[in-house]
Design an enzyme around this catalytic site. Structure first.
Site, PDB file in Angstrom:
ATOM      1  N   SER A  91     -13.540  -5.493 -63.332  1.00 44.04           N
ATOM      2  CA  SER A  91     -13.505  -6.438 -62.161  1.00 44.04           C
ATOM      3  C   SER A  91     -14.684  -6.358 -61.216  1.00 44.04           C
ATOM      4  O   SER A  91     -15.076  -5.128 -60.870  1.00 44.04           O
ATOM      5  CB  SER A  91     -12.311  -6.328 -61.599  1.00 44.04           C
ATOM      6  OG  SER A  91     -12.494  -7.158 -60.288  1.00 44.04           O
ATOM      7  N   THR A 134      -4.393 -10.317 -60.174  1.00 41.68           N
ATOM      8  CA  THR A 134      -5.162 -10.292 -61.330  1.00 41.68           C
ATOM      9  C   THR A 134      -4.319 -10.078 -62.596  1.00 41.68           C
ATOM     10  O   THR A 134      -3.155  -9.780 -62.241  1.00 41.68           O
ATOM     11  CB  THR A 134      -6.753  -9.752 -61.492  1.00 41.68           C
ATOM     12  OG1 THR A 134      -7.370 -10.393 -62.800  1.00 41.68           O
ATOM     13  CG2 THR A 134      -6.475  -8.353 -61.650  1.00 41.68           C
ATOM     14  N   LYS A 166      -0.458 -12.632 -62.217  1.00 40.39           N
ATOM     15  CA  LYS A 166      -0.773 -13.909 -61.309  1.00 40.39           C
ATOM     16  C   LYS A 166       0.426 -14.734 -61.600  1.00 40.39           C
ATOM     17  O   LYS A 166       0.619 -15.452 -60.343  1.00 40.39           O
ATOM     18  CB  LYS A 166      -1.747 -14.833 -61.965  1.00 40.39           C
ATOM     19  CG  LYS A 166      -3.168 -14.067 -61.866  1.00 40.39           C
ATOM     20  CD  LYS A 166      -4.341 -14.898 -62.139  1.00 40.39           C
ATOM     21  CE  LYS A 166      -5.512 -14.330 -62.004  1.00 40.39           C
ATOM     22  NZ  LYS A 166      -6.900 -15.298 -62.206  1.00 40.39           N
ATOM     23  N   ASP A 204      -8.360 -19.972 -57.836  1.00 37.29           N
ATOM     24  CA  ASP A 204      -9.405 -20.310 -58.928  1.00 37.29           C
ATOM     25  C   ASP A 204      -9.645 -21.611 -59.309  1.00 37.29           C
ATOM     26  O   ASP A 204     -10.625 -22.023 -59.863  1.00 37.29           O
ATOM     27  CB  ASP A 204      -8.422 -19.685 -60.313  1.00 37.29           C
ATOM     28  CG  ASP A 204      -8.427 -18.151 -60.410  1.00 37.29           C
ATOM     29  OD1 ASP A 204      -9.267 -17.619 -59.898  1.00 37.29           O
ATOM     30  OD2 ASP A 204      -7.364 -17.643 -60.698  1.00 37.29           O
ATOM     31  N   GLY A 264      -3.072 -18.048 -67.627  1.00 38.68           N
ATOM     32  CA  GLY A 264      -3.194 -18.148 -66.164  1.00 38.68           C
ATOM     33  C   GLY A 264      -4.545 -18.849 -65.860  1.00 38.68           C
ATOM     34  O   GLY A 264      -4.157 -20.027 -65.043  1.00 38.68           O
ATOM     35  N   ASN A 271      -4.909 -23.539 -78.603  1.00 43.71           N
ATOM     36  CA  ASN A 271      -4.816 -22.341 -78.211  1.00 43.71           C
ATOM     37  C   ASN A 271      -4.371 -21.728 -79.639  1.00 43.71           C
ATOM     38  O   ASN A 271      -3.817 -22.204 -80.724  1.00 43.71           O
ATOM     39  CB  ASN A 271      -3.371 -22.162 -77.509  1.00 43.71           C
ATOM     40  CG  ASN A 271      -3.242 -20.711 -76.903  1.00 43.71           C
ATOM     41  OD1 ASN A 271      -4.039 -20.124 -76.439  1.00 43.71           O
ATOM     42  ND2 ASN A 271      -2.017 -20.209 -76.684  1.00 43.71           N
ATOM     43  N   THR A 317      -1.910 -19.916 -80.115  1.00 40.91           N
ATOM     44  CA  THR A 317      -0.388 -19.864 -80.530  1.00 40.91           C
ATOM     45  C   THR A 317      -0.169 -21.260 -79.923  1.00 40.91           C
ATOM     46  O   THR A 317      -0.078 -21.587 -78.681  1.00 40.91           O
ATOM     47  CB  THR A 317       0.396 -18.929 -79.562  1.00 40.91           C
ATOM     48  OG1 THR A 317      -0.315 -17.507 -79.777  1.00 40.91           O
ATOM     49  CG2 THR A 317       1.689 -18.791 -80.036  1.00 40.91           C
ATOM     50  N   LEU A 320     -15.385 -18.895 -69.266  1.00 41.01           N
ATOM     51  CA  LEU A 320     -15.098 -18.307 -67.901  1.00 41.01           C
ATOM     52  C   LEU A 320     -15.240 -16.827 -68.002  1.00 41.01           C
ATOM     53  O   LEU A 320     -15.317 -15.999 -66.717  1.00 41.01           O
ATOM     54  CB  LEU A 320     -13.633 -18.376 -67.782  1.00 41.01           C
ATOM     55  CG  LEU A 320     -13.198 -19.972 -67.406  1.00 41.01           C
ATOM     56  CD1 LEU A 320     -11.745 -20.255 -66.960  1.00 41.01           C
ATOM     57  CD2 LEU A 320     -14.360 -20.806 -66.369  1.00 41.01           C
ATOM     58  N   TYR A 323     -17.629 -13.513 -67.478  1.00 43.69           N
ATOM     59  CA  TYR A 323     -18.869 -13.129 -66.793  1.00 43.69           C
ATOM     60  C   TYR A 323     -19.479 -11.870 -67.247  1.00 43.69           C
ATOM     61  O   TYR A 323     -20.549 -11.482 -66.554  1.00 43.69           O
ATOM     62  CB  TYR A 323     -18.582 -13.357 -65.257  1.00 43.69           C
ATOM     63  CG  TYR A 323     -17.632 -12.321 -64.615  1.00 43.69           C
ATOM     64  CD1 TYR A 323     -18.164 -10.987 -64.487  1.00 43.69           C
ATOM     65  CD2 TYR A 323     -16.245 -12.885 -64.397  1.00 43.69           C
ATOM     66  CE1 TYR A 323     -17.040 -10.303 -63.894  1.00 43.69           C
ATOM     67  CE2 TYR A 323     -15.414 -12.241 -63.729  1.00 43.69           C
ATOM     68  CZ  TYR A 323     -15.832 -11.007 -63.715  1.00 43.69           C
ATOM     69  OH  TYR A 323     -14.844 -10.119 -63.146  1.00 43.69           O
ATOM     70  N   GLY A 344     -18.954 -17.619 -66.297  1.00 44.66           N
ATOM     71  CA  GLY A 344     -17.909 -17.643 -65.271  1.00 44.66           C
ATOM     72  C   GLY A 344     -18.268 -16.710 -63.952  1.00 44.66           C
ATOM     73  O   GLY A 344     -17.674 -16.767 -62.958  1.00 44.66           O
TER      74      GLY A 344
HETATM   75  P1  ATR Z   1      -5.426 -15.386 -68.432  1.00 47.58           P
HETATM   76  O1  ATR Z   1      -4.246 -15.221 -67.336  1.00 47.58           O
HETATM   77  O2  ATR Z   1      -6.718 -14.653 -67.922  1.00 47.58           O
HETATM   78  O3  ATR Z   1      -5.543 -16.686 -68.742  1.00 47.58           O
HETATM   79  P2  ATR Z   1      -3.442 -14.587 -70.529  1.00 47.58           P
HETATM   80  O4  ATR Z   1      -2.412 -15.369 -69.822  1.00 47.58           O
HETATM   81  O5  ATR Z   1      -3.323 -13.175 -71.129  1.00 47.58           O
HETATM   82  O6  ATR Z   1      -4.717 -14.422 -69.555  1.00 47.58           O
HETATM   83  O7  ATR Z   1      -3.999 -15.633 -71.529  1.00 47.58           O
HETATM   84  C1  ATR Z   1      -4.874 -15.208 -72.150  1.00 47.58           C
HETATM   85  C2  ATR Z   1      -5.386 -16.632 -73.402  1.00 47.58           C
HETATM   86  O8  ATR Z   1      -6.294 -16.097 -74.447  1.00 47.58           O
HETATM   87  C3  ATR Z   1      -4.246 -17.092 -73.991  1.00 47.58           C
HETATM   88  O9  ATR Z   1      -4.200 -18.387 -74.533  1.00 47.58           O
HETATM   89  C4  ATR Z   1      -4.491 -16.234 -75.545  1.00 47.58           C
HETATM   90  O10 ATR Z   1      -4.049 -16.807 -76.605  1.00 47.58           O
HETATM   91  P3  ATR Z   1      -2.373 -16.773 -76.966  1.00 47.58           P
HETATM   92  O11 ATR Z   1      -1.534 -17.652 -76.282  1.00 47.58           O
HETATM   93  O12 ATR Z   1      -2.267 -16.958 -78.447  1.00 47.58           O
HETATM   94  O13 ATR Z   1      -1.991 -15.285 -76.970  1.00 47.58           O
HETATM   95  C5  ATR Z   1      -5.934 -16.488 -75.690  1.00 47.58           C
HETATM   96  N1  ATR Z   1      -6.294 -15.156 -76.256  1.00 47.58           N
HETATM   97  C6  ATR Z   1      -6.420 -13.949 -76.167  1.00 47.58           C
HETATM   98  N2  ATR Z   1      -7.061 -13.411 -77.164  1.00 47.58           N
HETATM   99  C7  ATR Z   1      -7.563 -14.192 -77.974  1.00 47.58           C
HETATM  100  C8  ATR Z   1      -8.228 -14.121 -79.273  1.00 47.58           C
HETATM  101  N3  ATR Z   1      -8.521 -13.022 -79.728  1.00 47.58           N
HETATM  102  N4  ATR Z   1      -8.305 -15.315 -79.851  1.00 47.58           N
HETATM  103  C9  ATR Z   1      -8.005 -16.548 -79.306  1.00 47.58           C
HETATM  104  N5  ATR Z   1      -7.356 -16.464 -78.501  1.00 47.58           N
HETATM  105  C10 ATR Z   1      -7.202 -15.272 -77.570  1.00 47.58           C
END
Ligand code: ATR
Length: 284
Positions: free
Chosen positions: A19, A66, A70, A106, A134, A155, A157, A229, A231, A252
């Site tokens: 951060s 963070t 959040k 944000d 988030g 996404n 997932t 996003l 940075y 970002g």
């Molecule tokens: P933030 O609050 O910063 O958005 P988060 O809630 O942990 O962080 O969400 C991270 C996002 O990045 C999620 O959509 C995650 O996908 P999943 O829902 O499938 O977990 C995605 N993400 C994280 N690592 C990833 C990777 N290696 N490849 C693709 N998507 C990824």
């Protein structure tokens, strides 16, 4: 000079490894000669509730929230702004005489970046958002509130994207919203009709910079504005690939600054200028 009148600000998250917020806010505090200090607090999940209660007990002025708190913070607050409620995430807490108020800066930070740094007019445009966490919630809300015509949420997932899309469809019935997974060869054609792609995932963030971009560069085209996003580094693998194609890009850093300016203003009543920080924050 720290004394008994110093007001305390901070950052709560876990982990906090990369951060830049402490540098940013302490820079603004110094620049405006304020009697405040901003400190990082890496709070383990089992201590999170106690830490929030402690904010009141020792009279913090406010904190940034963070990853991964959040959403979790919302249940611990006395009140949250309508905007934060719609987004479903809070990144800024203000303590007013023992009452904790939650905000999301944000979303305005993202819009300011698109407009000022990207020269992008959102009205009537089509956007692809990658990721459903988030950050994605704030970006989706901000776009819907500012006249976007269509959103495709992708996404890793897909079920998680579906949940978010169902929520957005209920609130923003005038926006066309759909979802999908990350890999689908039809995107090469579909993306031709889109103007903007925002990667809200941590893919490409330090220390794991040497990875594949979250979506195939084959889907991209030169008329897109591509926003990552992340940075750190300023140029992720996705940004690098987008530049190779001649697309416009944003990292970002500006959003970090703009959301920070909004938070700082909520705590202190002062809205700092961002002059010079965009390129220099890492060096401070
Ligand atoms: P933030 O609050 O910063 O958005 P988060 O809630 O942990 O962080 O969400 C991270 C996002 O990045 C999620 O959509 C995650 O996908 P999943 O829902 O499938 O977990 C995605 N993400 C994280 N690592 C990833 C990777 N290696 N490849 C693709 N998507 C990824």
């Amino acid at each position: 000079m720290i004394d008994i009148n110093t007001k305390v600000l901070g950052l709560m998250g876990y982990p906090l490894a990369h951060s830049l917020s402490p540098r940013l806010h302490n820079y603004y505090i110094k620049e405006h000669d304020l009697n405040y200090v901003y400190l990082p607090f890496e709070v383990k999940p089992e201590n999170f509730s106690d830490a929030v209660v402690g904010l009141k007990a020792i009279n913090f002025r406010g904190v940034n929230i963070t990853i991964p708190y959040k959403e979790k913070i919302i249940d611990h607050l006395d009140s949250i702004s309508e905007q934060a409620q719609h987004i479903g995430a809070v990144n800024t807490v203000v303590n007013e005489d023992g009452c904790l108020y939650g905000y999301n800066t944000d979303a305005p930070g993202f819009i300011r970046m698109l407009k000022e740094d990207g020269g992008f007019d959102i009205e009537g445009k089509k956007a692809v958002i990658i990721g459903a966490g988030g950050a994605s919630k704030a970006v989706g809300f901000a776009l819907c509130k500012n006249g976007i015509k269509e959103i495709l949420l992708l996404n890793r997932t897909p079920a998680r994207a579906n949940e978010l899309v169902e929520l957005w469809q209920e609130i923003y019935s005038d926006v066309i919203i759909s979802y999908g997974g990350l890999r689908d060869d039809s995107y090469r054609e579909i993306f031709k009709k889109f103007h903007l792609i925002i990667d809200t995932t941590p893919v490409g963030m330090a220390p794991e910079t040497d990875v594949k971009p979250v979506i195939s560069p084959q889907y991209l085209h030169s008329d897109l504005l591509i926003v990552d996003l992340v940075y750190n580094p300023l140029e992720t693998v996705l940004i690098r690939e987008a530049k190779k194609l001649g697309a416009r890009t944003l990292n970002g850093m500006s959003m970090l600054l703009y959301q920070g300016i909004e938070s700082f203003s909520l705590w202190t009543g002062i809205k700092p200028e961002d002059t010079g920080l965009k390129n220099g924050l890492f060096d401070r």
